[in-house]
Design an enzyme around this catalytic site. Structure first.
Site, PDB file in Angstrom:
ATOM      1  N   HIS A 128       0.943  -1.092  -0.074  1.00  9.03           N
ATOM      2  CA  HIS A 128      -0.304   0.005  -0.114  1.00  9.03           C
ATOM      3  C   HIS A 128       0.778   1.238   0.123  1.00  9.03           C
ATOM      4  O   HIS A 128       2.109   1.188   0.543  1.00  9.03           O
ATOM      5  CB  HIS A 128      -1.049   0.157   1.186  1.00  9.03           C
ATOM      6  CG  HIS A 128      -0.380   0.103   2.817  1.00  9.03           C
ATOM      7  ND1 HIS A 128       0.112   1.144   3.210  1.00  9.03           N
ATOM      8  CD2 HIS A 128      -0.131  -1.148   3.351  1.00  9.03           C
ATOM      9  CE1 HIS A 128       0.320   0.772   4.443  1.00  9.03           C
ATOM     10  NE2 HIS A 128       0.422  -0.397   4.536  1.00  9.03           N
ATOM     11  N   ASP A 150      -0.246   4.438   1.052  1.00 10.26           N
ATOM     12  CA  ASP A 150      -0.645   5.376   2.164  1.00 10.26           C
ATOM     13  C   ASP A 150       0.190   5.030   3.415  1.00 10.26           C
ATOM     14  O   ASP A 150       0.751   4.020   3.642  1.00 10.26           O
ATOM     15  CB  ASP A 150      -2.073   5.699   2.241  1.00 10.26           C
ATOM     16  CG  ASP A 150      -2.519   4.150   2.958  1.00 10.26           C
ATOM     17  OD1 ASP A 150      -2.220   3.014   2.279  1.00 10.26           O
ATOM     18  OD2 ASP A 150      -3.530   4.094   3.573  1.00 10.26           O
ATOM     19  N   ASP A 157       6.375   0.924   7.434  1.00 11.20           N
ATOM     20  CA  ASP A 157       4.936   0.670   7.087  1.00 11.20           C
ATOM     21  C   ASP A 157       4.410   1.813   5.927  1.00 11.20           C
ATOM     22  O   ASP A 157       3.592   2.518   6.237  1.00 11.20           O
ATOM     23  CB  ASP A 157       3.875   0.518   8.252  1.00 11.20           C
ATOM     24  CG  ASP A 157       2.565   0.191   7.801  1.00 11.20           C
ATOM     25  OD1 ASP A 157       2.408  -0.540   7.217  1.00 11.20           O
ATOM     26  OD2 ASP A 157       1.668   0.401   8.842  1.00 11.20           O
ATOM     27  N   GLU A 178      -5.113   2.044   2.853  1.00 10.05           N
ATOM     28  CA  GLU A 178      -5.041   0.975   3.643  1.00 10.05           C
ATOM     29  C   GLU A 178      -4.955   1.202   5.032  1.00 10.05           C
ATOM     30  O   GLU A 178      -5.781   0.249   5.730  1.00 10.05           O
ATOM     31  CB  GLU A 178      -3.834   0.034   3.362  1.00 10.05           C
ATOM     32  CG  GLU A 178      -3.540  -1.281   3.948  1.00 10.05           C
ATOM     33  CD  GLU A 178      -3.290  -1.453   5.139  1.00 10.05           C
ATOM     34  OE1 GLU A 178      -2.946  -2.550   5.940  1.00 10.05           O
ATOM     35  OE2 GLU A 178      -2.459  -0.277   5.823  1.00 10.05           O
ATOM     36  N   GLU A 179      -4.771   2.527   5.413  1.00  6.19           N
ATOM     37  CA  GLU A 179      -4.606   2.670   6.774  1.00  6.19           C
ATOM     38  C   GLU A 179      -5.970   3.135   7.198  1.00  6.19           C
ATOM     39  O   GLU A 179      -6.014   3.828   8.470  1.00  6.19           O
ATOM     40  CB  GLU A 179      -3.360   3.496   7.088  1.00  6.19           C
ATOM     41  CG  GLU A 179      -2.121   3.317   6.695  1.00  6.19           C
ATOM     42  CD  GLU A 179      -1.635   2.088   7.601  1.00  6.19           C
ATOM     43  OE1 GLU A 179      -2.397   1.785   8.486  1.00  6.19           O
ATOM     44  OE2 GLU A 179      -0.495   1.812   7.509  1.00  6.19           O
ATOM     45  N   GLU A 220       4.315  -6.208   3.870  1.00  8.39           N
ATOM     46  CA  GLU A 220       4.288  -5.479   5.154  1.00  8.39           C
ATOM     47  C   GLU A 220       5.272  -5.795   5.875  1.00  8.39           C
ATOM     48  O   GLU A 220       6.041  -6.996   5.846  1.00  8.39           O
ATOM     49  CB  GLU A 220       2.944  -5.950   5.815  1.00  8.39           C
ATOM     50  CG  GLU A 220       1.608  -5.537   5.553  1.00  8.39           C
ATOM     51  CD  GLU A 220       1.141  -4.029   5.758  1.00  8.39           C
ATOM     52  OE1 GLU A 220       2.244  -3.569   6.564  1.00  8.39           O
ATOM     53  OE2 GLU A 220      -0.054  -3.789   5.478  1.00  8.39           O
ATOM     54  N   HIS A 259       3.926   3.247  12.559  1.00 13.14           N
ATOM     55  CA  HIS A 259       3.002   4.394  13.076  1.00 13.14           C
ATOM     56  C   HIS A 259       3.680   4.956  14.377  1.00 13.14           C
ATOM     57  O   HIS A 259       2.993   5.867  15.107  1.00 13.14           O
ATOM     58  CB  HIS A 259       1.687   3.725  13.608  1.00 13.14           C
ATOM     59  CG  HIS A 259       0.949   3.254  12.607  1.00 13.14           C
ATOM     60  ND1 HIS A 259      -0.346   2.462  12.965  1.00 13.14           N
ATOM     61  CD2 HIS A 259       1.089   2.633  11.168  1.00 13.14           C
ATOM     62  CE1 HIS A 259      -0.812   1.855  11.574  1.00 13.14           C
ATOM     63  NE2 HIS A 259       0.170   1.804  10.726  1.00 13.14           N
TER      64      HIS A 259
END
Length: 386
Positions: free
Chosen positions: A86, A88, A118, A148-149, A177, A351
């Site tokens: 992903h 984003d 990530d 995705e997030e 991932e 994150h």
């Protein structure tokens, strides 16, 4: 419709078009991707940049859907694998001095910034393979997708599955991932519930005239505190479950006995269960309470028995582990495609205000996939000064 012509989105002047070097050092490519901010909902500039870079590669057929891109080899190989990632990221940190932000920064051989783990390291590996491996031993589908997030209804991968399911077809899928370079098979499922108690409002000076709904929620919390999560063996991997209160809402004012209380419960369940079985388990635990399921996504079995998965595990050379969190391997599993997680970086840093990945981890991930796909190894020596 599959097309190798520029999409309508890309014909307009992009917000910021960057010239990416897909054939240079993959860790430097990671940094370049991180410098293109792409918080969920703001992926357009990165998608525009990737579309231009991918369309320059004459050996790939490229399709765009919104801010999602699919690039495929068409070599007629007997097996097709999907490499997905992903575009984003979660929002940038607000803590003063946090290094997990944009633009990226190097500290020796460690790369700091939002998306380091990530998952722009994984996306950089995809792009490097797409550019430098025109003749893999399997046909390859590269998928780069948006949203995705955030909530699943916005997922770019879900949108592709609805609009162009033929583009997602494959015998085996790898989601890049972060896994610290270890294959993580399948994933746990997840579901959320609201468990409610009702009371009678009254002035808090005359509490005996009411019924306190927050007090009535104490047995719900006791059930959760006493709950022993199961560890479930699924196809040789042990998935640890969890059941937790994640939010409590209740109360009207500081002088009012609350007449309503709501405990939000998250159940992470092993992939031997479907959503119906997970819900039945939670409803049984909270029998007698008002309960509603508000969200849910099934897990995915490891799929390691598939020949492609077995050969990939051998190429990586590490013992596979289970994925305890939920990832989009679940979407591939729902399409009948065995899928695993494999990418550079530590998922525990995702994150975070300190998000980072090492140059060596990105190199190692690329090398493992090149071995498996039949590519000659590249020089992964770290440049001086890094």
């Amino acid at each position: 419709m599959v097309s190798n012509e520029p999409s309508p989105e890309s014909t307009a002047a992009p917000q910021a078009l960057h010239d990416l070097d897909l054939t240079g050092d993959v860790a430097d490519l990671t940094a370049a991707l991180m410098d293109i901010e792409s918080v969920s909902g703001q992926e357009r500039a990165l998608a525009d940049t990737l579309e231009v870079a991918l369309r320059r590669l004459g050996h790939l057929q490229v399709h765009r859907d919104g801010d999602a891109l699919v690039a495929r080899t068409l070599l007629g190989r007997p097996e097709r694998v999907v490499l997905a990632g992903h575009l984003d990221t979660v929002p940038l940190p607000t803590t003063p001095g946090a290094r997990g932000t944009v633009p990226a920064t190097w500290d020796g051989a460690t790369l700091y910034g939002r998306g380091a783990t990530d998952m722009k390291g994984g996306v950089a590996v995809q792009l490097a393979l797409a550019a430098t491996l025109p003749d893999p031993n399997r046909d390859v589908t590269f998928i780069f997708y948006d949203h995705e997030e955030v909530e699943g209804s916005k997922s770019g991968l879900g949108r592709l599955a609805r609009n162009s399911p033929e583009l997602l077809e494959g015998d085996f899928a790898i989601l890049l991932e972060p896994t610290n370079g270890t294959v993580e098979g399948g994933c746990n499922g997840t579901s959320r519930y609201k468990v409610r108690t009702r009371g009678v409002a009254a002035h808090s000076a005359r509490a005996w005239m009411g019924v306190n709904a927050i007090h009535a929620a104490a047995p719900i919390l006791a059930i959760l505190a006493d709950y022993t999560p199961a560890s479930v063996d699924v196809d040789g991997l042990s998935y640890r479950e969890s059941l937790n209160a994640v939010r409590i809402n209740g109360g009207i004012a500081g002088n009012v006995i609350p007449d309503d209380c709501e405990v939000e419960v998250n159940y992470r369940f092993a992939p031997d269960k479907d959503l119906a079985a997970a819900q039945a388990h939670v409803f049984e635990l909270f029998q007698g309470f008002e309960i509603e399921r508000t969200d849910g996504a099934p897990g995915a079995r490891p799929g390691l028995q598939h020949p492609a998965a077995a050969s990939f595990v051998a190429a990586v050379g590490r013992t596979p582990m289970p994925k305890f969190g939920w990832t989009d391997v679940s979407r591939f599993s729902a399409l009948g495609i065995p899928a695993v997680n494999f990418g550079p970086g530590d998922a525990l840093l995702a994150h975070s205000d300190d998000e980072h990945v090492t140059r060596a981890a990105i190199h190692d991930c690329l090398a493992a996939l090149r071995r498996w796909l039949g590519g000659a190894p590249q020089d992964t020596a770290e440049p001086a000064g890094r």
